[in-house]
Design an enzyme around this catalytic site. Structure first.
Site, PDB file in Angstrom:
ATOM      1  N   THR A 107      39.128  73.700 -14.423  1.00 21.13           N
ATOM      2  CA  THR A 107      40.179  72.991 -13.684  1.00 21.13           C
ATOM      3  C   THR A 107      41.558  73.246 -14.290  1.00 21.13           C
ATOM      4  O   THR A 107      41.678  73.737 -15.410  1.00 21.13           O
ATOM      5  CB  THR A 107      39.915  71.475 -13.705  1.00 21.13           C
ATOM      6  N   ASP A 108      42.600  72.876 -13.543  1.00 21.52           N
ATOM      7  CA  ASP A 108      43.952  72.945 -14.095  1.00 21.52           C
ATOM      8  C   ASP A 108      44.689  71.637 -13.795  1.00 21.52           C
ATOM      9  O   ASP A 108      44.099  70.696 -13.271  1.00 21.52           O
ATOM     10  CB  ASP A 108      44.708  74.164 -13.574  1.00 21.52           C
ATOM     11  N   LEU A 109      45.962  71.577 -14.149  1.00 20.84           N
ATOM     12  CA  LEU A 109      46.664  70.303 -14.079  1.00 20.84           C
ATOM     13  C   LEU A 109      46.892  69.808 -12.651  1.00 20.84           C
ATOM     14  O   LEU A 109      47.323  68.668 -12.459  1.00 20.84           O
ATOM     15  CB  LEU A 109      47.975  70.344 -14.868  1.00 20.84           C
ATOM     16  N   ASN A 110      46.596  70.647 -11.660  1.00 23.19           N
ATOM     17  CA  ASN A 110      46.636  70.167 -10.270  1.00 23.19           C
ATOM     18  C   ASN A 110      45.328  69.453  -9.910  1.00 23.19           C
ATOM     19  O   ASN A 110      45.138  69.063  -8.760  1.00 23.19           O
ATOM     20  CB  ASN A 110      46.876  71.327  -9.300  1.00 23.19           C
ATOM     21  N   SER A 111      44.433  69.308 -10.906  1.00 22.11           N
ATOM     22  CA  SER A 111      43.134  68.633 -10.714  1.00 22.11           C
ATOM     23  C   SER A 111      42.212  69.384  -9.776  1.00 22.11           C
ATOM     24  O   SER A 111      41.315  68.801  -9.172  1.00 22.11           O
ATOM     25  CB  SER A 111      43.316  67.189 -10.211  1.00 22.11           C
TER      26      SER A 111
END
Lengths: 142, 142, 142, 142
Positions: free
Chosen positions: B21-25
């Site tokens: 995952t990344d910080l955009n969820s």
């Protein structure tokens, strides 16, 4: 084990990109391991030592044998980090590093790690003595 | 180019973990590329073809030459995904795949890709004809 | 779609580390996708646009919608690469980039890609018009 | 700290793919960290605990605070690994795990790690007591 406490610190700036973050909106902790390795590679380069040249000339690789890592504060997307490298000791076939990852903006220490790296034979992956030339270059790095 | 339109689809379940995952969820888009490669590897294994054995016996590797990838809907942490593999065509030294990544829960297509893989020589990294035994095993896979 | 053919190219140097390689001793192809994203992030920063600020102020994110990627030549550990960014066009909610990854030593083009990025709402992840200020800053970047 | 020495071990099979390897033709050491996290996530799921549900219901996340990791033997592409999870202790806001990554084929222990995970508040990222229901589910897991 030789002691290298007085060795000046080397540091590498690392920017946090999307690829480094996770759904908690922080740097995914395993990625600090990569940042610390990038810094060790650049520290070696700063001493005139290129890992691909070492491999061709000496038939040797470095392998991480042991890590202790503390995650102290979150780092975020876009943070500019500074990754330090301090050589703490060296044995016949090993180098022992202490490293920190700090955020430039507030000097917060996000991650701190101790890493033992061993020299191994390219073919057998078994421990091998560090080349003397490498130890000399590291000693000259003082 | 041989046509393999009728080839039955192979599919691999892939769970989304924190690392993906990344910080955009959502799943970081470059990670779908990894999921699609895992599925191609398992498709080959399902045909009795192991990439490490191919390398030892035939001195060959596969290299991705071209990808077209569409990111259609976000996938999220903990989603169970299904990654399909359909061989669309093959040339003297290449295989052409169409793949999808769907979410199990609602069958939403999150990512769709077309990937051209070429067979290269292990030493020179230059194109090399696909071994006939491999083409036979793929044809038998029907 | 606005045309931005004359936009000067931006470029970012990227060093290849151990983390970027695979057992074929080359850069793992999916990692070029990360290199190209790092360069787009730095291109935006060079125009005074920070993605985390955009998110806080405008409630918007960028999401990659489509990529076409060609892998032309292998890059190796320790290679210094240059990743270029050229904006080719922009729509109401999208930016269209052409990028290359070249090796400094011999100017070989290792990877070339076209990437369509869309502006999405932070909450709904649905397309959203690009802020006018952002388009102005991009236009000023000429 | 509660002691959980008798807790039965949980294990997750993990296949090594191209993405996991590096130019030494072995699993890149930082990737074992990912394998161990996948296994902890599946261990929780086996107890009926889903991290995304915990987040929505309790506003809590898990964060890794400390790791000690030993890399004992190389694992290779295509190896089938078994990642174990043993809970060694728990505090008010923390769980302490011991994990191993073994190769199925010869039972070689490739990596061993101890990981302290803390429960943090989703918003503040500050430590937060483990929900009692979670501790009960873990205790029932015996």
């Amino acid at each position: 084990m030789s002691n290298h406490q007085d060795q000046p610190r080397f540091s590498l700036p690392v920017r946090v990109y999307y690829e480094d973050t996770d759904l908690n909106s922080v740097v995914f902790y395993a990625n600090y391991i990569k940042f610390m390795e990038r810094a060790r590679t650049e520290w070696l380069r700063s001493l005139g030592i290129e890992l691909d040249v070492l491999r061709r000339r000496e038939g040797m690789l470095f392998a991480v044998q042991r890590m202790e890592t503390e995650f102290l504060r979150p780092a975020f997307f876009n943070d500019l980090l500074t990754v330090t490298v301090a050589l703490r000791g060296s044995g016949g076939a090993s180098l022992d590093f202490v490293q920190e990852v700090r955020r430039e903006a507030d000097a917060a220490c996000c991650c701190r790690g101790r890493t033992k790296v061993i020299c191994v034979d390219e073919k057998t992956l078994r421990p091998k003595r560090l080349p003397k030339t490498l130890l000399a270059e590291i000693a000259d790095g003082h």
